[in-house]
Motif scaffolding. Sequence first.
Motif, PDB file in Angstrom:
ATOM      1  N   LEU A 138       0.825  -1.206   0.000  1.00 42.12           N
ATOM      2  CA  LEU A 138       0.000   0.000   0.000  1.00 42.12           C
ATOM      3  C   LEU A 138       0.859   1.255   0.000  1.00 42.12           C
ATOM      4  O   LEU A 138       0.520   2.249  -0.646  1.00 42.12           O
ATOM      5  CB  LEU A 138      -0.939  -0.012   1.209  1.00 42.12           C
ATOM      6  N   GLN A 139       1.989   1.208   0.712  1.00 44.13           N
ATOM      7  CA  GLN A 139       2.895   2.356   0.667  1.00 44.13           C
ATOM      8  C   GLN A 139       3.462   2.532  -0.733  1.00 44.13           C
ATOM      9  O   GLN A 139       3.640   3.666  -1.200  1.00 44.13           O
ATOM     10  CB  GLN A 139       4.030   2.186   1.679  1.00 44.13           C
ATOM     11  N   GLY A 140       3.714   1.428  -1.402  1.00 41.04           N
ATOM     12  CA  GLY A 140       4.164   1.506  -2.791  1.00 41.04           C
ATOM     13  C   GLY A 140       3.129   2.196  -3.677  1.00 41.04           C
ATOM     14  O   GLY A 140       3.483   2.988  -4.561  1.00 41.04           O
ATOM     15  N   MET A 141       1.851   1.895  -3.449  1.00 40.21           N
ATOM     16  CA  MET A 141       0.783   2.571  -4.191  1.00 40.21           C
ATOM     17  C   MET A 141       0.796   4.067  -3.910  1.00 40.21           C
ATOM     18  O   MET A 141       0.682   4.899  -4.828  1.00 40.21           O
ATOM     19  CB  MET A 141      -0.573   1.967  -3.807  1.00 40.21           C
ATOM     20  N   VAL A 142       0.937   4.433  -2.627  1.00 44.00           N
ATOM     21  CA  VAL A 142       0.994   5.842  -2.244  1.00 44.00           C
ATOM     22  C   VAL A 142       2.184   6.530  -2.912  1.00 44.00           C
ATOM     23  O   VAL A 142       2.075   7.654  -3.417  1.00 44.00           O
ATOM     24  CB  VAL A 142       1.083   5.986  -0.708  1.00 44.00           C
ATOM     25  N   ASN A 143       3.328   5.848  -2.928  1.00 45.89           N
ATOM     26  CA  ASN A 143       4.513   6.420  -3.556  1.00 45.89           C
ATOM     27  C   ASN A 143       4.316   6.631  -5.058  1.00 45.89           C
ATOM     28  O   ASN A 143       4.794   7.621  -5.626  1.00 45.89           O
ATOM     29  CB  ASN A 143       5.725   5.518  -3.311  1.00 45.89           C
ATOM     30  N   SER A 144       3.634   5.698  -5.688  1.00 47.66           N
ATOM     31  CA  SER A 144       3.357   5.838  -7.123  1.00 47.66           C
ATOM     32  C   SER A 144       2.446   7.030  -7.385  1.00 47.66           C
ATOM     33  O   SER A 144       2.661   7.788  -8.343  1.00 47.66           O
ATOM     34  CB  SER A 144       2.713   4.556  -7.665  1.00 47.66           C
ATOM     35  N   PHE A 145       1.436   7.202  -6.540  1.00 49.19           N
ATOM     36  CA  PHE A 145       0.574   8.383  -6.676  1.00 49.19           C
ATOM     37  C   PHE A 145       1.380   9.660  -6.461  1.00 49.19           C
ATOM     38  O   PHE A 145       1.190  10.663  -7.160  1.00 49.19           O
ATOM     39  CB  PHE A 145      -0.575   8.325  -5.670  1.00 49.19           C
ATOM     40  N   ALA A 146       2.290   9.647  -5.482  1.00 46.53           N
ATOM     41  CA  ALA A 146       3.086  10.843  -5.188  1.00 46.53           C
ATOM     42  C   ALA A 146       3.952  11.230  -6.380  1.00 46.53           C
ATOM     43  O   ALA A 146       4.186  12.425  -6.632  1.00 46.53           O
ATOM     44  CB  ALA A 146       3.958  10.598  -3.958  1.00 46.53           C
ATOM     45  N   ALA A 147       4.429  10.223  -7.134  1.00 50.28           N
ATOM     46  CA  ALA A 147       5.231  10.515  -8.319  1.00 50.28           C
ATOM     47  C   ALA A 147       4.415  11.256  -9.369  1.00 50.28           C
ATOM     48  O   ALA A 147       4.974  11.954 -10.230  1.00 50.28           O
ATOM     49  CB  ALA A 147       5.784   9.211  -8.906  1.00 50.28           C
ATOM     50  N   GLU A 148       3.079  11.121  -9.280  1.00 46.69           N
ATOM     51  CA  GLU A 148       2.174  11.844 -10.187  1.00 46.69           C
ATOM     52  C   GLU A 148       1.706  13.158  -9.562  1.00 46.69           C
ATOM     53  O   GLU A 148       0.837  13.832 -10.104  1.00 46.69           O
ATOM     54  CB  GLU A 148       0.949  10.989 -10.492  1.00 46.69           C
ATOM     55  N   HIS A 149       2.260  13.495  -8.393  1.00 44.43           N
ATOM     56  CA  HIS A 149       1.874  14.675  -7.613  1.00 44.43           C
ATOM     57  C   HIS A 149       0.466  14.554  -7.049  1.00 44.43           C
ATOM     58  O   HIS A 149      -0.194  15.566  -6.789  1.00 44.43           O
ATOM     59  CB  HIS A 149       2.016  15.955  -8.445  1.00 44.43           C
ATOM     60  N   LEU A 150       0.006  13.322  -6.856  1.00 42.69           N
ATOM     61  CA  LEU A 150      -1.228  13.058  -6.127  1.00 42.69           C
ATOM     62  C   LEU A 150      -0.818  12.592  -4.733  1.00 42.69           C
ATOM     63  O   LEU A 150      -0.360  11.460  -4.550  1.00 42.69           O
ATOM     64  CB  LEU A 150      -2.064  11.994  -6.835  1.00 42.69           C
ATOM     65  N   LEU A 151      -0.951  13.468  -3.759  1.00 46.42           N
ATOM     66  CA  LEU A 151      -0.449  13.196  -2.417  1.00 46.42           C
ATOM     67  C   LEU A 151      -1.548  12.598  -1.544  1.00 46.42           C
ATOM     68  O   LEU A 151      -2.579  13.235  -1.311  1.00 46.42           O
ATOM     69  CB  LEU A 151       0.080  14.491  -1.777  1.00 46.42           C
ATOM     70  N   ILE A 152      -1.331  11.374  -1.083  1.00 51.89           N
ATOM     71  CA  ILE A 152      -2.280  10.683  -0.216  1.00 51.89           C
ATOM     72  C   ILE A 152      -1.827  10.872   1.236  1.00 51.89           C
ATOM     73  O   ILE A 152      -0.724  10.474   1.607  1.00 51.89           O
ATOM     74  CB  ILE A 152      -2.354   9.181  -0.556  1.00 51.89           C
ATOM     75  N   ASP A 153      -2.673  11.485   2.041  1.00 53.63           N
ATOM     76  CA  ASP A 153      -2.328  11.716   3.443  1.00 53.63           C
ATOM     77  C   ASP A 153      -2.184  10.406   4.201  1.00 53.63           C
ATOM     78  O   ASP A 153      -1.280  10.250   5.026  1.00 53.63           O
ATOM     79  CB  ASP A 153      -3.396  12.573   4.133  1.00 53.63           C
TER      80      ASP A 153
END
Length: 414
Positions: A138-153
């Motif tokens: 799940l952290q990997g998913m969050v990191n992938s979103f962050a690379a798209e500048h979609l920040l998951i709190d």
Amino acid sequence: MGFGGANINKLNGGLGLSSGNSDRVIVLICGMTTTAQVLAKTVYPLLDITGAETLGITAASDALNGDLTHYHLSEMFRLCPGFTFNLLPVAKNTTVAALVSDALIISAIRGITNVNVIGIAGIHSAALDVINVDVLSLQGMVNSFAAEHLLIDGVILEGVSKTVGANFFSAGVDIFDLRTLVATNVSVVISQDPIQTALTITYANRASVGTVLGMIAVRSVHEDLGSVAIEVYPDNCKGQESYSLTDQITGRWLSAALCDGTPFENLTSEQQDSLSLKGYIYIGSFNDYPGFYLSGCPTAVALTSDYSYFNLNCIWNKAARIIRNTLIPRVRSKVPKDKTTGYIKSTWISDAQRAVLNKLQPMITANNIDASAVSINPAQSVNETTPMAVQAMVQVGDIVHEFDVDLGLTSKIS
């Protein structure tokens, strides 16, 4: 039938109003029985519990199918009325590994404008003694979103009982220590409401994800989920001293248990401390003080990390979004140089710094942060391959978790 005459039932949500907490956009990914009205991997924005019931998601459908979808949603709307929550149904046999690799699910999450909190419940996730792989996925998913500048709190994951031994504290494999991981945006909840759990055996090892999501929605980004009081109360609770999970009228959280069935009152102080130190969210009460409350908002990372609590991630992400949106209009614009030093002009630097600080000021006004600072080194050259270096800091307040009071008797107070 007596003299009732005509019964008028009050509906809510028809005006499409929201609670005004623009800092929270929440989706519940829930394993459930799908229907012609509720399709898997499709997002359903809901204004209140009536909207869910219109789709056929009811307490009766929960009981019939062994689901907890209506229960989770009802907790979310009970604790934060007037908020818009998103529901993303998935098959109940979905694993975390399948979820994070499913392009349709990822696309559905990405399609929720400004989504920043994800709850996961009712799926086939790993037991708590081997949950580390799921948490890191799940952290990997969050990191992938962050690379798209979609920040998951944060991602709030439902914990389930151990694979060896039903009780978390019985002999056998112990529950995993989440604080040994590096998953700063994932939290695991292991609490359950005994009254709800007793309804059917299929609820036996489930956890109260909806309760946590409701408590997230009602709070500002800087508030700890375990705070006894909250800063802004819903209209129907204004004037209260605290914001307890307990509701005598609906029969919610009159007691609390872990998702292995252990009643909270059976936990020793040492066992409570163990759960907290290992980074789990559970629900309990204070001696001689009414109501039940969340234990806090730890994340699956070492306690020494700056991001070891959910609210700290929320603060950082909010500041990051503000700074990014403030600086984007300056992308590919001219950076003037001082003709004498060759450095970036001080007027340009002060203008950029002031712009960022002005945009961060609402976070100070809202008590999200106490202060902010931005600095840009003038002695740098930027081009297509060398970004401009900017240092920004936000000052956060401390969270008091316990008081240590020296109390004595005296014959005279001077």
